[in-house]
Design a protein around this motif. Sequence first.
Motif, PDB file in Angstrom:
ATOM      1  N   PHE A  45      11.615  -2.690   4.441  1.00  0.00           N
ATOM      2  CA  PHE A  45      12.607  -3.016   3.423  1.00  0.00           C
ATOM      3  C   PHE A  45      11.968  -3.516   2.134  1.00  0.00           C
ATOM      4  N   GLY A  46      10.642  -3.702   2.116  1.00  0.00           N
ATOM      5  CA  GLY A  46       9.972  -4.047   0.875  1.00  0.00           C
ATOM      6  C   GLY A  46       9.454  -2.839   0.119  1.00  0.00           C
ATOM      7  N   ILE A  47       9.398  -1.687   0.788  1.00  0.00           N
ATOM      8  CA  ILE A  47       8.831  -0.486   0.157  1.00  0.00           C
ATOM      9  C   ILE A  47       9.661   0.024  -1.019  1.00  0.00           C
ATOM     10  N   PRO A  48      11.002   0.133  -0.927  1.00  0.00           N
ATOM     11  CA  PRO A  48      11.759   0.668  -2.074  1.00  0.00           C
ATOM     12  C   PRO A  48      11.544  -0.105  -3.366  1.00  0.00           C
ATOM     13  N   ALA A  49      11.558  -1.433  -3.310  1.00  0.00           N
ATOM     14  CA  ALA A  49      11.337  -2.231  -4.518  1.00  0.00           C
ATOM     15  C   ALA A  49       9.924  -2.029  -5.048  1.00  0.00           C
ATOM     16  N   GLN A  50       8.961  -1.923  -4.137  1.00  0.00           N
ATOM     17  CA  GLN A  50       7.577  -1.695  -4.553  1.00  0.00           C
ATOM     18  C   GLN A  50       7.433  -0.333  -5.243  1.00  0.00           C
ATOM     19  N   ILE A  51       8.147   0.655  -4.766  1.00  0.00           N
ATOM     20  CA  ILE A  51       8.105   1.986  -5.387  1.00  0.00           C
ATOM     21  C   ILE A  51       8.607   1.925  -6.819  1.00  0.00           C
ATOM     22  N   ARG A  52       9.732   1.274  -7.027  1.00  0.00           N
ATOM     23  CA  ARG A  52      10.314   1.213  -8.369  1.00  0.00           C
ATOM     24  C   ARG A  52       9.430   0.417  -9.331  1.00  0.00           C
ATOM     25  N   GLY A  61       5.079   5.101  -5.259  1.00  0.00           N
ATOM     26  CA  GLY A  61       5.482   4.840  -6.637  1.00  0.00           C
ATOM     27  C   GLY A  61       4.653   5.623  -7.638  1.00  0.00           C
ATOM     28  N   LEU A  62       3.358   5.765  -7.369  1.00  0.00           N
ATOM     29  CA  LEU A  62       2.502   6.565  -8.254  1.00  0.00           C
ATOM     30  C   LEU A  62       2.873   8.036  -8.190  1.00  0.00           C
ATOM     31  N   VAL A  63       3.261   8.485  -7.001  1.00  0.00           N
ATOM     32  CA  VAL A  63       3.753   9.868  -6.883  1.00  0.00           C
ATOM     33  C   VAL A  63       5.028  10.050  -7.689  1.00  0.00           C
ATOM     34  N   GLY A  64       5.924   9.068  -7.598  1.00  0.00           N
ATOM     35  CA  GLY A  64       7.170   9.142  -8.358  1.00  0.00           C
ATOM     36  C   GLY A  64       6.943   9.093  -9.856  1.00  0.00           C
ATOM     37  N   VAL A 119       0.836  -1.210   0.000  1.00  0.00           N
ATOM     38  CA  VAL A 119       0.000   0.000   0.000  1.00  0.00           C
ATOM     39  C   VAL A 119       0.868   1.255   0.000  1.00  0.00           C
ATOM     40  N   ILE A 120       1.834   1.307   0.912  1.00  0.00           N
ATOM     41  CA  ILE A 120       2.691   2.498   1.003  1.00  0.00           C
ATOM     42  C   ILE A 120       3.558   2.631  -0.246  1.00  0.00           C
ATOM     43  N   GLY A 121       4.160   1.519  -0.683  1.00  0.00           N
ATOM     44  CA  GLY A 121       5.030   1.563  -1.854  1.00  0.00           C
ATOM     45  C   GLY A 121       4.288   1.928  -3.126  1.00  0.00           C
ATOM     46  N   SER A 173      14.479   9.267  -5.088  1.00  0.00           N
ATOM     47  CA  SER A 173      15.788   9.370  -4.430  1.00  0.00           C
ATOM     48  C   SER A 173      15.793   8.597  -3.121  1.00  0.00           C
ATOM     49  N   ALA A 174      14.690   8.716  -2.365  1.00  0.00           N
ATOM     50  CA  ALA A 174      14.587   7.969  -1.110  1.00  0.00           C
ATOM     51  C   ALA A 174      14.543   6.461  -1.378  1.00  0.00           C
ATOM     52  N   ALA A 175      13.852   6.058  -2.456  1.00  0.00           N
ATOM     53  CA  ALA A 175      13.792   4.634  -2.794  1.00  0.00           C
ATOM     54  C   ALA A 175      15.167   4.104  -3.180  1.00  0.00           C
ATOM     55  N   ASP A 176      15.901   4.874  -3.973  1.00  0.00           N
ATOM     56  CA  ASP A 176      17.252   4.449  -4.352  1.00  0.00           C
ATOM     57  C   ASP A 176      18.156   4.339  -3.130  1.00  0.00           C
ATOM     58  N   LEU A 177      17.989   5.263  -2.191  1.00  0.00           N
ATOM     59  CA  LEU A 177      18.779   5.209  -0.963  1.00  0.00           C
ATOM     60  C   LEU A 177      18.433   3.973  -0.148  1.00  0.00           C
ATOM     61  N   GLY A 178      17.140   3.640  -0.108  1.00  0.00           N
ATOM     62  CA  GLY A 178      16.723   2.460   0.635  1.00  0.00           C
ATOM     63  C   GLY A 178      17.249   1.172   0.021  1.00  0.00           C
ATOM     64  N   LEU A 179      17.342   1.139  -1.317  1.00  0.00           N
ATOM     65  CA  LEU A 179      17.855  -0.060  -1.993  1.00  0.00           C
ATOM     66  C   LEU A 179      19.364  -0.223  -1.806  1.00  0.00           C
ATOM     67  N   ALA A 180      20.036   0.833  -1.367  1.00  0.00           N
ATOM     68  CA  ALA A 180      21.490   0.769  -1.213  1.00  0.00           C
ATOM     69  C   ALA A 180      21.903   0.019   0.050  1.00  0.00           C
ATOM     70  N   PHE A 181      20.978  -0.170   0.987  1.00  0.00           N
ATOM     71  CA  PHE A 181      21.297  -0.835   2.241  1.00  0.00           C
ATOM     72  C   PHE A 181      20.783  -2.276   2.221  1.00  0.00           C
TER      73      PHE A 181
END
Length: 277
Positions: free
Chosen positions: A142-149, A92-95, A86-88, A107-115
């Motif tokens: 930790f599932g939100i960044p991938a869901q955003i992309r 993602g739609l905003v992005g 839901v959050i991702g 940018s926040a999603a890319d940062l989250g995927l870096a860790f």
Amino acid sequence: MKLPCAPKSLIAGSILLLGFLLPATIVWIWHGGHAPFIDIPNRYAPPSLTHPLGTDPFGRDLASYVLTGAFNTTAIALLSVTLGTVIGTILGLVGANGGKRGWAVMSAADLGLAFPPILIAAMLVTAQGASATGEILAIALFGIPAQIRITKQAAQSILVLDYISAARMAGFGSVAVTIRHVLPNIAPILIVHASTSLALAILSEAGLSYLGLGAPPPQPDLGRALASYQIHIFDHPFLVAAPGITVMALVLGFNLMGDGLRDLLERPFALNEERLS
């Protein structure tokens, strides 16, 4: 109109999950979500009609304990994936709509995927203390960044179509276009991703519990069962095999179901996208 046949992987995954989760739900309701009763004089009992998988070091019925743990693990995974999806999806739609907010989200999603995801989850659970709530928040995070992309890429493939331009020319704003046209068309992709994410969430939950970062005792849990019973791998192999095979079956079941859903939904989605373009 002829309905598409269900893929074999979807059928196999559904049967596998039903075979574990249906009795798990019944046992969970029967025991009220708690561990089976302790019976010290009857500990390490071999498999029998009364105890199909024997008993554990506390005399608890191993089958009941594992099935209750399977329900708890699946419930935590399901809540985590639902929250993260839901959050991702919203972010993602905003992005996908671009602008400064879209840039900030990506940018926040890319940062989250870096860790490393499991490291983030372990740090969050450690900071909050071992609990089911902490696990749910950590796995969802930790599932939100991938869901955003995934959401952004799927949405952008819809936003470039002609009927989206026509909707905007008709006076529909970005929110209306997203809700009425984009979200329904990317729903199959989101459903498939959520189903496959459940497999990863179950592994993550079991891993956190194995490290002692899951829900505290006496709540049954597959990961903690593996950690507690591993010293008996040679003298009482059922103690280790039962929770291990259950985790493997749940992960396999959700993976098969995700593959089947992808095959089932991919063709109508592709035809609909071709028609709309």
